[in-house]
Write an enzyme that holds these catalytic residues in place. Structure first.
Site, PDB file in Angstrom:
ATOM      1  N   ASN A 244     -90.613 -10.027 -45.532  1.00 31.16           N
ATOM      2  CA  ASN A 244     -89.576 -10.090 -46.559  1.00 31.16           C
ATOM      3  C   ASN A 244     -89.811 -11.278 -47.481  1.00 31.16           C
ATOM      4  OD1 ASN A 244     -87.458  -7.952 -45.877  1.00 31.16           O
ATOM      5  ND2 ASN A 244     -87.886  -8.922 -43.910  1.00 31.16           N
ATOM      6  N   GLU A 276     -91.791  -7.126 -48.977  1.00 34.09           N
ATOM      7  CA  GLU A 276     -90.547  -6.416 -49.295  1.00 34.09           C
ATOM      8  C   GLU A 276     -89.667  -7.305 -50.161  1.00 34.09           C
ATOM      9  OE1 GLU A 276     -88.577  -4.817 -45.858  1.00 34.09           O
ATOM     10  OE2 GLU A 276     -90.337  -3.661 -45.247  1.00 34.09           O
ATOM     11  N   ASP A 306     -87.022  -3.218 -51.393  1.00 28.97           N
ATOM     12  CA  ASP A 306     -86.168  -3.218 -50.205  1.00 28.97           C
ATOM     13  C   ASP A 306     -84.737  -2.838 -50.592  1.00 28.97           C
ATOM     14  OD1 ASP A 306     -85.594  -3.575 -47.569  1.00 28.97           O
ATOM     15  OD2 ASP A 306     -86.074  -5.704 -47.514  1.00 28.97           O
ATOM     16  N   GLU A 363     -84.970   3.117 -43.694  1.00 25.78           N
ATOM     17  CA  GLU A 363     -84.655   2.171 -42.623  1.00 25.78           C
ATOM     18  C   GLU A 363     -83.288   2.528 -42.040  1.00 25.78           C
ATOM     19  OE1 GLU A 363     -84.427  -1.855 -44.190  1.00 25.78           O
ATOM     20  OE2 GLU A 363     -82.426  -1.504 -44.940  1.00 25.78           O
TER      21      GLU A 363
HETATM   22  P1  C2E Z   1     -83.620  -5.990 -43.971  1.00 29.63           P
HETATM   23  O1  C2E Z   1     -84.847  -6.493 -44.654  1.00 29.63           O
HETATM   24  O2  C2E Z   1     -82.884  -4.899 -44.639  1.00 29.63           O
HETATM   25  O3  C2E Z   1     -84.058  -5.629 -42.494  1.00 29.63           O
HETATM   26  C1  C2E Z   1     -83.565  -4.558 -41.776  1.00 29.63           C
HETATM   27  C2  C2E Z   1     -82.480  -4.985 -40.838  1.00 29.63           C
HETATM   28  O4  C2E Z   1     -81.942  -3.830 -40.246  1.00 29.63           O
HETATM   29  C3  C2E Z   1     -82.960  -5.846 -39.682  1.00 29.63           C
HETATM   30  O5  C2E Z   1     -81.906  -6.740 -39.337  1.00 29.63           O
HETATM   31  C4  C2E Z   1     -83.152  -4.839 -38.573  1.00 29.63           C
HETATM   32  O6  C2E Z   1     -83.065  -5.399 -37.293  1.00 29.63           O
HETATM   33  C5  C2E Z   1     -82.004  -3.907 -38.842  1.00 29.63           C
HETATM   34  N1  C2E Z   1     -82.248  -2.560 -38.349  1.00 29.63           N
HETATM   35  C6  C2E Z   1     -83.421  -1.927 -38.209  1.00 29.63           C
HETATM   36  N2  C2E Z   1     -83.270  -0.680 -37.763  1.00 29.63           N
HETATM   37  C7  C2E Z   1     -81.946  -0.497 -37.589  1.00 29.63           C
HETATM   38  C8  C2E Z   1     -81.157   0.618 -37.131  1.00 29.63           C
HETATM   39  O7  C2E Z   1     -81.643   1.690 -36.781  1.00 29.63           O
HETATM   40  N3  C2E Z   1     -79.827   0.446 -37.101  1.00 29.63           N
HETATM   41  C9  C2E Z   1     -79.246  -0.733 -37.480  1.00 29.63           C
HETATM   42  N4  C2E Z   1     -77.928  -0.814 -37.407  1.00 29.63           N
HETATM   43  N5  C2E Z   1     -79.955  -1.802 -37.925  1.00 29.63           N
HETATM   44  C10 C2E Z   1     -81.293  -1.683 -37.975  1.00 29.63           C
HETATM   45  P2  C2E Z   1     -82.153  -8.276 -39.083  1.00 29.63           P
HETATM   46  O8  C2E Z   1     -83.413  -8.477 -38.323  1.00 29.63           O
HETATM   47  O9  C2E Z   1     -80.874  -8.812 -38.549  1.00 29.63           O
HETATM   48  O10 C2E Z   1     -82.398  -8.833 -40.530  1.00 29.63           O
HETATM   49  C11 C2E Z   1     -81.354  -8.881 -41.446  1.00 29.63           C
HETATM   50  C12 C2E Z   1     -81.819  -9.245 -42.815  1.00 29.63           C
HETATM   51  O11 C2E Z   1     -82.267 -10.602 -42.867  1.00 29.63           O
HETATM   52  C13 C2E Z   1     -83.026  -8.428 -43.286  1.00 29.63           C
HETATM   53  O12 C2E Z   1     -82.571  -7.193 -43.758  1.00 29.63           O
HETATM   54  C14 C2E Z   1     -83.564  -9.325 -44.388  1.00 29.63           C
HETATM   55  O13 C2E Z   1     -82.849  -9.140 -45.577  1.00 29.63           O
HETATM   56  C15 C2E Z   1     -83.253 -10.710 -43.860  1.00 29.63           C
HETATM   57  N6  C2E Z   1     -84.478 -11.280 -43.290  1.00 29.63           N
HETATM   58  C16 C2E Z   1     -84.998 -11.125 -42.053  1.00 29.63           C
HETATM   59  N7  C2E Z   1     -86.149 -11.826 -41.928  1.00 29.63           N
HETATM   60  C17 C2E Z   1     -86.362 -12.425 -43.128  1.00 29.63           C
HETATM   61  C18 C2E Z   1     -87.394 -13.285 -43.653  1.00 29.63           C
HETATM   62  O14 C2E Z   1     -88.364 -13.644 -42.991  1.00 29.63           O
HETATM   63  N8  C2E Z   1     -87.243 -13.694 -44.952  1.00 29.63           N
HETATM   64  C19 C2E Z   1     -86.198 -13.330 -45.722  1.00 29.63           C
HETATM   65  N9  C2E Z   1     -86.139 -13.782 -46.997  1.00 29.63           N
HETATM   66  N10 C2E Z   1     -85.224 -12.523 -45.280  1.00 29.63           N
HETATM   67  C20 C2E Z   1     -85.310 -12.079 -43.998  1.00 29.63           C
HETATM   68 CA    CA Z   2     -81.923  -3.190 -45.788  1.00 25.78          CA
HETATM   69 CA    CA Z   3     -86.730  -5.762 -45.292  1.00 25.60          CA
END
Ligand code: C2E
Ligand code: CA
Ligand code: CA
Length: 411
Positions: A244, A276, A306, A363
């Site tokens: 990301n 992304e 994204d 996703e």
């Molecule tokens: P995102 O990029 O939209 O990532 C997808 C989120 O949806 C992830 O949450 C993932 O665990 C979750 N997810 C995946 N499949 C499912 C599913 O089937 N059902 C549900 N309910 N959720 C699912 P996560 O890991 O909590 O990350 C949240 C957000 O934090 C990410 O949304 C992204 O915007 C941000 N993020 C995470 N890592 C990074 C990073 O390294 N850098 C930046 N800038 N943002 C990050």
């Molecule tokens: Ca998303």
């Molecule tokens: Ca993402």
């Protein structure tokens, strides 16, 4: 499951429906406080007065109520920036509910779910499981608790964690709909906190972005993800890894070169790294951002739009930048089966991606139903709990070795 100490507020003018919701909550072992209100005004008053350990976490709200209806209530909720999550329960049809869904998003109200009455126990349970404690910094009462409530962190502590590289990517597989094979993974940041264990992104991303400190994390993620990609390739798993990229980072004119260097140093061809980016209408320094994106593309990186469909994405940017992938936001994907509105959004997103000759990923694919629906619509790639949750590198390596496409292909 334990109650996690959540406090609820049920807003409905129908006493019987309030009672039903309360009973379901009790049956789900939510033993903390459940307050009630018969209209929006009363609900706002209760929210104003509740604080500390009694602060409301989740509000159930009807739409059609006397005095102040659900829509007006949602607006006030958004304006008050109350740190609560919302669940809409209404007797109206899907079309209205999904319009309200969008409205809630526009007011920045955290909506866990919306359902038609009578809401089922299963529905409620899955909505509540979506609840995450609000922006940790703004919610210090949610100190690290034994029952899984999230701790909150001061920016200094987060920055210290970044300086010590305490962040690790967790990997969530991406699977090709046609072959059923793993084609990539998204690297999602986790803070491996020395005291509190594994911390999810909502506790630190926003604080880092708002304070202009996201680059430190981005490069830790990129470095580790590229190294993991190298390791995967060496084990015979020739897949891509998605990282990301925050919009704020794109304003640095040297960004593309820095990213390219890190990836090449890890011995990875940029074509295996997908960046992304969430588009935003408030994109600052458009020229510099476009320059970075174009250069990244030129070096061979994949670029993914994204959260497509959430309103911040827009088509003009997409045609200006050579994106290679469109990622439909999970809010449209989850439970799309049988929901006419969601299906229209998903289907037209897929069609548009294909007209632009780029691939389309969904996703939030959580169920076999949604997998089937999306596959029939011609979506290229799936990511979601139906396949696997994000996991650490060691688990992901095992997952790749043990994986068989039969898991998803057999109906
Ligand atoms: P995102 O990029 O939209 O990532 C997808 C989120 O949806 C992830 O949450 C993932 O665990 C979750 N997810 C995946 N499949 C499912 C599913 O089937 N059902 C549900 N309910 N959720 C699912 P996560 O890991 O909590 O990350 C949240 C957000 O934090 C990410 O949304 C992204 O915007 C941000 N993020 C995470 N890592 C990074 C990073 O390294 N850098 C930046 N800038 N943002 C990050
Ligand atoms: Ca998303
Ligand atoms: Ca993402």
């Amino acid at each position: 499951m334990s109650s996690d100490g959540l406090n609820f507020l049920v807003v409905d003018d129908d006493e019987l429906l309030r009672l039903t919701t309360k009973n379901i909550l009790r049956s789900l072992a939510y033993t903390n406080s459940i307050s009630e209100a018969t209209n929006g005004a009363q609900a706002l008053e209760i929210l104003r007065q509740s604080s500390g350990a009694q602060a409301i976490d989740i509000v159930f709200c009807d739409l059609n109520m006397p005095e102040m209806d659900g829509m007006e209530f949602i607006r006030h909720l958004g304006e008050s920036r109350a740190e609560v999550s919302l669940i809409i329960v209404s007797s109206h049809d899907d079309t209205l509910i999904s319009a309200v869904r969008k409205m809630a998003a526009a007011y920045n109200v955290r909506l866990l779910g919306a359902a038609q009455k009578p809401v089922s126990r299963k529905n409620l349970e899955s909505f509540i499981s979506e609840h995450k404690p609000a922006n940790a910094a703004a919610n210090p009462r949610k100190a690290a608790g034994p029952k899984g409530t999230a701790p909150s962190f001061a920016l200094e502590e987060i920055l210290q964690g970044v300086a010590e590289k305490q962040f690790e990517p967790f990997y969530q597989p991406k699977v090709n709909f046609k072959t059923g094979l793993i084609c990539g993974a998204e690297a999602l940041a986790r803070w491996i906190h020395t005291q509190h264990g594994v911390i999810a992104p909502y506790a630190f991303i926003e604080a880092l972005e708002k304070s202009g400190n996201i680059d430190g994390l981005t490069f830790i993620m990129l470095e580790k993800a590229a190294a993991a990609c190298r390791l995967l390739h060496d084990k015979g798993h020739l897949i891509s890894v998605s990282v990301n990229l925050s919009l704020n980072s794109l304003t640095d004119p040297l960004l593309a070169e820095k990213i390219t260097q890190v990836v090449r140093k890890a011995g990875i061809d940029p074509k295996y790294i997908i960046l992304e980016v969430t588009e935003s209408s408030t994109m600052t320094a458009v020229a510099a951002s476009l320059e970075n994106l174009a250069r990244l593309r030129m070096h061979g990186f994949g670029l993914s739009i994204d959260d497509y469909g959430t309103g911040s994405s827009n088509i003009q940017q997409m045609t200006r930048v050579a994106f290679s992938e469109l990622k439909i936001d999970q809010s449209f994907v989850k439970n799309c089966t049988g929901n006419k509105e969601l299906c229209i959004v998903v289907k037209s997103s897929i069609e548009m991606a294909h007209k632009l000759k780029i691939s389309c990923i969904a996703e939030g694919v959580e169920t076999r139903h949604d997998w089937n629906t999306l596959r029939e619509m011609g979506c290229d790639t799936a990511q979601g709990y139906f396949i696997a949750r994000p996991m650490n590198l060691a688990s992901f390596m095992d997952f790749c070795s043990e994986y068989s496409s039969e898991k998803v292909l057999t109906a």
